[in-house]
Design a protein around this motif. Structure first.
Motif, PDB file in Angstrom:
ATOM      1  N   UNK A 138     -50.096  14.939  11.050  1.00 29.71           N
ATOM      2  CA  UNK A 138     -49.725  13.578  10.657  1.00 29.71           C
ATOM      3  C   UNK A 138     -48.661  13.556   9.577  1.00 29.71           C
ATOM      4  N   UNK A 139     -48.607  14.599   8.729  1.00 28.04           N
ATOM      5  CA  UNK A 139     -47.636  14.627   7.641  1.00 28.04           C
ATOM      6  C   UNK A 139     -46.325  15.296   8.035  1.00 28.04           C
ATOM      7  N   UNK A 140     -46.181  15.650   9.304  1.00 31.02           N
ATOM      8  CA  UNK A 140     -44.921  16.221   9.783  1.00 31.02           C
ATOM      9  C   UNK A 140     -43.838  15.138   9.684  1.00 31.02           C
ATOM     10  N   UNK A 141     -42.721  15.405   8.983  1.00 30.87           N
ATOM     11  CA  UNK A 141     -41.673  14.388   8.841  1.00 30.87           C
ATOM     12  C   UNK A 141     -41.081  13.945  10.177  1.00 30.87           C
ATOM     13  N   UNK A 142     -41.253  14.737  11.211  1.00 33.38           N
ATOM     14  CA  UNK A 142     -40.728  14.367  12.524  1.00 33.38           C
ATOM     15  C   UNK A 142     -41.491  13.208  13.163  1.00 33.38           C
TER      16      UNK A 142
END
Length: 237
Positions: free
Chosen positions: A206-210
């Motif tokens: 969920x915290x992946x900038x993508x």
């Protein structure tokens, strides 16, 4: 006495002449009014005929355009569909995979075999899944979800390998984002995947900038076949 009679006779002739003149003028006015009324009737008939011709022509042209539009969009309702046509994914520099090949858009009433899981487009059911920030905890039908993609939605999917914290965080994001939906897809290769019409990528969590990048680019993005189409009023589950 004679003079009085003569005077009376002259007065009578003058009155008769005045009445004749007044009657003639009145008849002339009536005739003029009738001519004007007839002229108005002719103009009104001409306008009515002209307007009717325009309406008929518009209906004919509209019918032709509608038939051509339906033919071009391939939106005929067939019993079954198969979207296993030629095509392949090409991965861009940003890590997003783009489907290179034709994605049909026919409405079908049976299951469709898609070349990818989850699918990125193709023939689909005429009813879309609600995608106004809808989070589904059970698997949904691909044929309905693909219709949501056609409307410009981003579809977040996950399988049993996904971390629960990531699933919960992504669900919270979807609930705040119109034109998005989320559901489990056990058959997908990676734990968490993001899909739009013709585009797909895997994210690490969920915290992946993508995640934000994908949403920003593809929610009602340029890839949308039917921009502005509804994401409500469809299938709730």
């Amino acid at each position: 006495m004679g003079s009085a009679k003569n005077g009376s006779g002259k007065a009578g002739k003058t009155g008769s002449t005045g009445n004749n003149s007044s009657g003639s003028a009145r008849q002339a006015r009536i005739a003029e009014m009738r001519r004007a009324e007839q002229a108005r009737d002719r103009r009104n008939r001409a306008l009515t005929i002209g307007a009717s011709a325009v309406v008929v022509a518009a209906l004919v042209v509209g019918g032709v355009v509608l038939v051509r539009s339906q033919s071009d969009s391939g939106s005929s309702d067939s019993a079954s569909g198969d979207s296993k046509g030629s095509g392949k994914f090409v991965t861009g520099a940003d890590g997003v995979k783009e489907w290179k090949g034709k994605l049909a858009r026919n409405h079908v009433t049976k299951a469709v075999e898609y070349p990818t899981e989850p699918p990125v487009g193709g023939d689909h059911n005429q009813v879309w899944m609600n995608c106004n920030g809808d989070v589904y905890t059970k698997a949904i039908n691909n044929v309905n979800a693909v219709h949501s993609l056609e409307h410009g939605a981003v579809w977040v999917t996950y399988n049993a390998k996904a971390d629960k914290a990531d699933v919960d965080a992504l669900a919270a994001k979807v609930k705040k984002t119109p034109y998005s939906l989320m559901s489990p897809v056990e058959g997908q290769q990676d734990p968490i995947m993001l899909t739009a019409w013709g585009h797909q990528r895997t994210v690490s969590g969920a915290d992946d900038p993508n995640v934000d990048k994908f949403f920003e680019k593809f929610v009602q993005g340029a890839q949308t076949p039917e921009p502005g189409a509804a994401c409500t009023g469809g299938l709730p589950q």
